[in-house]
Motif scaffolding. Structure first.
Motif, PDB file in Angstrom:
ATOM      1  N   GLU A   1     149.171  59.805 -19.961  1.00 26.45           N
ATOM      2  CA  GLU A   1     147.838  59.219 -19.855  1.00 26.45           C
ATOM      3  C   GLU A   1     146.815  59.875 -20.776  1.00 26.45           C
ATOM      4  N   ASN A   2     147.141  61.034 -21.344  1.00 27.45           N
ATOM      5  CA  ASN A   2     146.199  61.728 -22.229  1.00 27.45           C
ATOM      6  C   ASN A   2     146.357  61.342 -23.699  1.00 27.45           C
ATOM      7  N   ILE A   3     147.352  60.511 -24.004  1.00 31.07           N
ATOM      8  CA  ILE A   3     147.597  60.126 -25.400  1.00 31.07           C
ATOM      9  C   ILE A   3     147.025  58.730 -25.623  1.00 31.07           C
ATOM     10  N   ARG A   4     146.057  58.629 -26.506  1.00 32.82           N
ATOM     11  CA  ARG A   4     145.330  57.377 -26.686  1.00 32.82           C
ATOM     12  C   ARG A   4     146.086  56.408 -27.584  1.00 32.82           C
ATOM     13  N   VAL A   5     145.784  55.131 -27.404  1.00 31.02           N
ATOM     14  CA  VAL A   5     146.320  54.084 -28.265  1.00 31.02           C
ATOM     15  C   VAL A   5     145.839  54.306 -29.699  1.00 31.02           C
ATOM     16  N   GLY A   6     146.753  54.160 -30.657  1.00 32.95           N
ATOM     17  CA  GLY A   6     146.418  54.335 -32.055  1.00 32.95           C
ATOM     18  C   GLY A   6     146.769  55.702 -32.605  1.00 32.95           C
ATOM     19  N   SER A   7     147.115  56.639 -31.723  1.00 32.87           N
ATOM     20  CA  SER A   7     147.446  57.990 -32.185  1.00 32.87           C
ATOM     21  C   SER A   7     148.942  58.172 -32.418  1.00 32.87           C
ATOM     22  N   THR A   8     149.755  57.180 -32.041  1.00 28.86           N
ATOM     23  CA  THR A   8     151.203  57.245 -32.213  1.00 28.86           C
ATOM     24  C   THR A   8     151.693  55.884 -32.716  1.00 28.86           C
ATOM     25  N   GLU A   9     153.007  55.773 -32.853  1.00 23.09           N
ATOM     26  CA  GLU A   9     153.596  54.492 -33.242  1.00 23.09           C
ATOM     27  C   GLU A   9     153.950  53.635 -32.021  1.00 23.09           C
ATOM     28  N   ARG A  10     153.550  54.066 -30.833  1.00 24.76           N
ATOM     29  CA  ARG A  10     153.926  53.373 -29.601  1.00 24.76           C
ATOM     30  C   ARG A  10     152.717  52.795 -28.884  1.00 24.76           C
ATOM     31  N   LEU A  11     152.964  51.732 -28.127  1.00 24.99           N
ATOM     32  CA  LEU A  11     152.000  51.175 -27.187  1.00 24.99           C
ATOM     33  C   LEU A  11     152.672  51.126 -25.822  1.00 24.99           C
ATOM     34  N   ILE A  12     152.082  51.774 -24.840  1.00 27.62           N
ATOM     35  CA  ILE A  12     152.580  51.756 -23.473  1.00 27.62           C
ATOM     36  C   ILE A  12     151.587  50.941 -22.647  1.00 27.62           C
TER      37      ILE A  12
END
Length: 258
Positions: free
Chosen positions: A239-250
């Motif tokens: 929950e601490n990893i924001r959208v756009g900071s990785t190659e994934r969307l959860i």
């Protein structure tokens, strides 16, 4: 959406966990937390859609959930059943094409990991969410992950080739995956090579596949048109990893009564 020939799903189903080595425990921790936030039921029935070799199904079942794992690969399901038997875990595994899946009972949660990027056409993408909606109770949860296009472009530009070299009970296994980006169509075109060296000789399996990453706007439009409301979105199963900071969307979504 059958998975007939990809080595991962057939001849090398036994090696899938060795090559992928996904953090199933941590991702199931995320599922626990999402259920705590959004579902107050003591008993939860879960559909693991595209369960593969069953790592998530087995982990979730070990936590007391009633789990049905569905996949179209009989070879991967054999691995899943063996793992469940070895761990003494009760999971109902079924072989189905998910695009045609029509369960007789409804679930409280559909969990779908590592599957939706394989759906290339708009028809398949909408259809799978219609299947998810028909599989869920009203206010049931849908948790899934997909590749984000922009994040995938960045990742694969930096590292287009993935290699693993392993000693296994079947021999020395060499796996190489290389990704080429099709920017015009927003596709990932992937070549995979499995090479197994053993006392009986060398077996080489090559496979080409295409993945179509998603955008958050496409997800929102697709799920809202199939009876879901988007309620949470993250860049990983954290929950601490924001959208756009990785190659994934959860994504965590809820089935509405519409």
């Amino acid at each position: 959406m059958t998975k007939p020939s990809r080595p991962f799903y057939n001849d090398f189903a036994w090696a899938y966990d060795l090559i992928i080595n996904a953090p199933s425990k941590e991702r199931c921790d995320f599922v626990d937390r999402a259920l705590e936030r959004n579902c107050q039921k003591e008993t939860v029935r879960i559909l693991d859609a595209g369960c593969g070799t069953g790592s998530y199904s087995i982990e979730l079942a070990s936590r007391g959930y009633s789990v049905t794992g569905v996949d179209s690969s009989e070879a991967q399901l054999r691995q899943a059943k063996e793992k469940a038997l070895d761990t003494g875990t009760s999971v109902n595994f079924e072989c189905h094409d998910l695009l045609k899946y029509n369960p007789t009972t409804k679930f409280d949660l559909v969990f779908c990991r590592g599957l939706l990027n394989d759906l290339i056409t708009d028809f398949e993408r909408k259809k799978i969410f219609q299947v998810f909606a028909s599989s869920l109770k009203i206010n049931g949860l849908l948790i899934f992950d997909v590749r984000d296009w922009e994040g995938s472009v960045k990742q694969k530009n930096e590292k287009p080739v993935n290699e693993k070299h392993l000693q296994t009970e079947h021999g020395n296994l060499h796996f190489i995956s290389e990704t080429t980006l099709n920017h015009e169509l927003r596709l990932m075109e992937i070549t995979e090579c499995h090479l197994l060296e053993s006392s009986t000789g060398r077996r080489n399996y090559n496979w080409n596949l295409t993945m179509r990453p998603w955008s958050i706007d496409e997800i929102d439009n697709t799920i809202s048109s199939t009876g879901f409301q988007l309620i949470e979105q993250y860049g990983d199963f954290n929950e601490n990893i924001r959208v756009g900071s990785t190659e994934r969307l959860i994504i965590v979504a809820k089935k509405t009564d519409v």
